[in-house]
Design an enzyme around this catalytic site. Structure first.
Site, PDB file in Angstrom:
ATOM      1  N   CYS A 115      42.071   8.747   7.602  1.00  0.00           N
ATOM      2  CA  CYS A 115      43.529   9.058   8.077  1.00  0.00           C
ATOM      3  C   CYS A 115      44.238  10.005   6.954  1.00  0.00           C
ATOM      4  O   CYS A 115      45.158  10.691   7.108  1.00  0.00           O
ATOM      5  CB  CYS A 115      44.429   8.178   8.763  1.00  0.00           C
ATOM      6  SG  CYS A 115      43.733   7.580  10.367  1.00  0.00           S
ATOM      7  N   HIS A 252      51.873  11.113   8.432  1.00  0.00           N
ATOM      8  CA  HIS A 252      50.604  10.787   9.327  1.00  0.00           C
ATOM      9  C   HIS A 252      51.238  10.110  10.851  1.00  0.00           C
ATOM     10  O   HIS A 252      52.014   9.512  10.752  1.00  0.00           O
ATOM     11  CB  HIS A 252      49.606   9.877   8.669  1.00  0.00           C
ATOM     12  CG  HIS A 252      48.603   9.255   9.565  1.00  0.00           C
ATOM     13  ND1 HIS A 252      48.102  10.185  10.278  1.00  0.00           N
ATOM     14  CD2 HIS A 252      48.121   8.115   9.760  1.00  0.00           C
ATOM     15  CE1 HIS A 252      47.034   9.824  10.967  1.00  0.00           C
ATOM     16  NE2 HIS A 252      46.960   8.278  10.665  1.00  0.00           N
ATOM     17  N   ASN A 282      46.754   9.382  17.453  1.00  0.00           N
ATOM     18  CA  ASN A 282      46.380   9.288  16.138  1.00  0.00           C
ATOM     19  C   ASN A 282      45.119  10.298  15.933  1.00  0.00           C
ATOM     20  O   ASN A 282      44.174   9.675  16.425  1.00  0.00           O
ATOM     21  CB  ASN A 282      46.152   7.915  15.553  1.00  0.00           C
ATOM     22  CG  ASN A 282      45.896   7.893  14.158  1.00  0.00           C
ATOM     23  OD1 ASN A 282      45.328   8.716  13.370  1.00  0.00           O
ATOM     24  ND2 ASN A 282      45.611   6.659  13.504  1.00  0.00           N
TER      25      ASN A 282
HETATM   26  O1  UT7 Z   1      46.098   5.791  11.037  1.00  0.00           O
HETATM   27  C1  UT7 Z   1      45.719   4.708  10.082  1.00  0.00           C
HETATM   28  C2  UT7 Z   1      45.304   3.396  10.787  1.00  0.00           C
HETATM   29  N1  UT7 Z   1      45.976   2.876  11.915  1.00  0.00           N
HETATM   30  C3  UT7 Z   1      47.220   2.488  12.138  1.00  0.00           C
HETATM   31  O2  UT7 Z   1      48.135   2.615  11.211  1.00  0.00           O
HETATM   32  C4  UT7 Z   1      47.637   1.470  13.292  1.00  0.00           C
HETATM   33  C5  UT7 Z   1      48.140   0.300  12.576  1.00  0.00           C
HETATM   34  N2  UT7 Z   1      48.588  -0.434  13.747  1.00  0.00           N
HETATM   35  C6  UT7 Z   1      49.174  -0.463  14.917  1.00  0.00           C
HETATM   36  O3  UT7 Z   1      49.684   0.813  15.141  1.00  0.00           O
HETATM   37  C7  UT7 Z   1      49.768  -1.700  15.579  1.00  0.00           C
HETATM   38  O4  UT7 Z   1      49.211  -2.778  14.968  1.00  0.00           O
HETATM   39  C8  UT7 Z   1      48.999  -1.502  17.072  1.00  0.00           C
HETATM   40  C9  UT7 Z   1      49.456  -0.554  18.089  1.00  0.00           C
HETATM   41  C10 UT7 Z   1      47.418  -1.225  16.859  1.00  0.00           C
HETATM   42  C11 UT7 Z   1      49.039  -2.868  17.614  1.00  0.00           C
HETATM   43  O5  UT7 Z   1      50.548  -3.116  17.803  1.00  0.00           O
HETATM   44  P1  UT7 Z   1      51.187  -4.693  17.194  1.00  0.00           P
HETATM   45  O6  UT7 Z   1      52.574  -4.874  17.607  1.00  0.00           O
HETATM   46  O7  UT7 Z   1      50.541  -4.958  16.031  1.00  0.00           O
HETATM   47  O8  UT7 Z   1      50.213  -5.581  18.308  1.00  0.00           O
HETATM   48  P2  UT7 Z   1      49.218  -6.782  18.286  1.00  0.00           P
HETATM   49  O9  UT7 Z   1      48.044  -6.280  17.518  1.00  0.00           O
HETATM   50  O10 UT7 Z   1      49.866  -7.869  17.417  1.00  0.00           O
HETATM   51  O11 UT7 Z   1      49.057  -7.366  19.791  1.00  0.00           O
HETATM   52  C12 UT7 Z   1      49.653  -7.785  20.585  1.00  0.00           C
HETATM   53  C13 UT7 Z   1      49.172  -8.261  21.614  1.00  0.00           C
HETATM   54  C14 UT7 Z   1      47.992  -9.183  21.515  1.00  0.00           C
HETATM   55  O12 UT7 Z   1      47.923  -9.994  22.640  1.00  0.00           O
HETATM   56  P3  UT7 Z   1      48.351 -11.418  22.113  1.00  0.00           P
HETATM   57  O13 UT7 Z   1      47.303 -11.906  21.398  1.00  0.00           O
HETATM   58  O14 UT7 Z   1      49.950 -11.436  21.673  1.00  0.00           O
HETATM   59  O15 UT7 Z   1      48.283 -12.244  23.581  1.00  0.00           O
HETATM   60  C15 UT7 Z   1      46.900  -7.959  22.011  1.00  0.00           C
HETATM   61  O16 UT7 Z   1      45.794  -8.536  22.757  1.00  0.00           O
HETATM   62  O17 UT7 Z   1      48.864  -7.033  22.393  1.00  0.00           O
HETATM   63  C16 UT7 Z   1      47.492  -7.091  23.207  1.00  0.00           C
HETATM   64  N3  UT7 Z   1      46.944  -5.602  23.244  1.00  0.00           N
HETATM   65  C17 UT7 Z   1      47.157  -5.105  24.150  1.00  0.00           C
HETATM   66  N4  UT7 Z   1      47.871  -5.283  25.201  1.00  0.00           N
HETATM   67  C18 UT7 Z   1      47.879  -4.089  26.377  1.00  0.00           C
HETATM   68  C19 UT7 Z   1      46.243  -4.989  22.242  1.00  0.00           C
HETATM   69  N5  UT7 Z   1      45.896  -4.010  22.755  1.00  0.00           N
HETATM   70  C20 UT7 Z   1      46.529  -3.825  23.944  1.00  0.00           C
HETATM   71  C21 UT7 Z   1      46.550  -2.543  24.871  1.00  0.00           C
HETATM   72  N6  UT7 Z   1      47.443  -2.713  26.190  1.00  0.00           N
HETATM   73  N7  UT7 Z   1      46.163  -1.524  24.687  1.00  0.00           N
END
Ligand code: UT7
Length: 325
Positions: A115, A252, A282
């Site tokens: 990225c 980004h 992204n």
């Molecule tokens: O380009 C450079 C690289 N990438 C990034 O910069 C991305 C960096 N990370 C992020 O953007 C965020 O961490 C995400 C968008 C990937 C996730 O957001 P978050 O607020 O960090 O959520 P989380 O990973 O803590 O997950 C929260 C919950 C989890 O459930 P539990 O464990 O709380 O029950 C996940 O299983 O959301 C669940 N979950 C989803 N639910 C519905 C994960 N993906 C999904 C989904 N739909 N697509």
């Protein structure tokens, strides 16, 4: 003291025809439009068909950038293409684009920093131009991340999209001050310790497979906010400029929450941030030039304005650049 500057002469973009909505994704994995919007800011993304390869998209973006610069391939000495999703393991996507442009002089190569790829490619091209060895360069970010997504993994497949965009740089004599047009400073960093937080579980030299993207999203998020603030501070400190001097912040486009947190730290209001994450998701190395092309195309970015770009990605890699447009 006068010095050569790499001045942006034009930019252009190419997006796959197909647009995929969050609603469509919720039919594939257990997710919802509401979750994707709230957690990432993404509303839709473009997905390439089999004919829309990285080099095809990159070539279209390069042509659009050349047209906006009023230049032709014969005017270009160097092509640097940032991609982590090349058409083939080799030859480089950049040489395929060179050939598609019917350009048989100069040099073309790829840069792989995921990225952060566009910031890395811009940095490399800038070094060539300011050394005096190269007069002009096409810097391209082109990706088809849809090809390396695990469409069963809701934690990643909802976040990425495909696309390409490019800028044309030419070497111009500047006064050596911040008032010069062109790239004023670049800063790149990496730290391979964090490989397992964001990687592809395949490759030509390991298992001979293309592999799928794997990410610990929450961990990447935490590091992104810290590393992006660090690189932006380093770039501003090197030039003596402040967040309040920036006309356009073009980050980004991984997650709206990461963009907002970084803009807040910089003291840049939302009205001066360029967002495309809602429409593109992204697109890795393509995301910054796509955002530049949009903001130039709709008249927001004007010649003479100060533009700050930054990115963070797999590796980890991260970096930033300050450009007087
Ligand atoms: O380009 C450079 C690289 N990438 C990034 O910069 C991305 C960096 N990370 C992020 O953007 C965020 O961490 C995400 C968008 C990937 C996730 O957001 P978050 O607020 O960090 O959520 P989380 O990973 O803590 O997950 C929260 C919950 C989890 O459930 P539990 O464990 O709380 O029950 C996940 O299983 O959301 C669940 N979950 C989803 N639910 C519905 C994960 N993906 C999904 C989904 N739909 N697509």
């Amino acid at each position: 003291m006068s010095r050569i500057r790499s001045v942006v002469r034009g930019c252009g973009q190419a997006l796959p025809r197909r647009v995929m909505s969050n609603a469509e994704l919720s039919a594939i994995v257990e997710t919802s439009d509401e979750w994707i919007r709230q957690r990432s800011g993404i509303e839709r993304r473009h997905i390439a068909d089999e004919t829309e390869t990285t080099s095809v998209l990159g070539t279209a973006a390069a042509r659009a950038a050349l047209a906006s610069a009023g230049m032709v391939p014969a005017d270009i000495d160097l092509i640097v293409c940032a991609t982590s999703t090349p058409d083939y393991t080799f030859p480089a996507t950049a040489t395929q684009i060179q050939n598609a442009l019917d350009m048989h002089h100069g040099a073309a190569f790829d840069v792989q920093a995921v990225c952060s790829g566009f910031v890395y490619a811009l940095t490399v091209a800038d070094k060539f131009l300011i050394s005096g060895s190269t007069r002009s360069a096409l810097v391209i970010g082109a990706e088809t991340f849809s090809r390396i997504l695990d469409w069963k993994d809701r934690g990643t497949c909802v976040l990425f999209g495909d696309g390409a965009a490019a800028v044309v740089l030419t070497a111009e004599q500047g006064a050596g001050t911040n008032a010069d047009r062109g790239i004023l400073h670049t800063h790149i960093r990496s730290d391979g310790r964090y490989r397992d937080k964001l990687y592809v579980d395949g490759g030509a030299g390991s298992n001979g497979q293309v592999g799928h993207l794997r990410m610990e999203g929450r961990e990447v998020f935490k590091h992104a906010v810290i590393n992006l603030a660090d690189t932006v501070e380093a770039t501003l400190a090197a030039t003596g400029l402040k967040g309040s001097d920036i006309d356009w912040f073009v980050p980004h486009q991984a997650n709206k929450r990461i963009i907002d947190a970084t803009a807040h730290k910089l003291g840049v209001p939302e009205s001066r941030v360029v967002y495309t994450v809602q429409d593109h998701g992204n697109t890795s190395a393509a995301s910054i030039p796509l955002a530049l092309a949009r903001a130039v195309g709709d008249g927001r970015i004007q010649p003479g304005q100060l533009v700050l770009v930054e990115a963070m990605g797999g590796g980890f890699t991260w970096g930033s650049a300050l450009i007087r447009w």
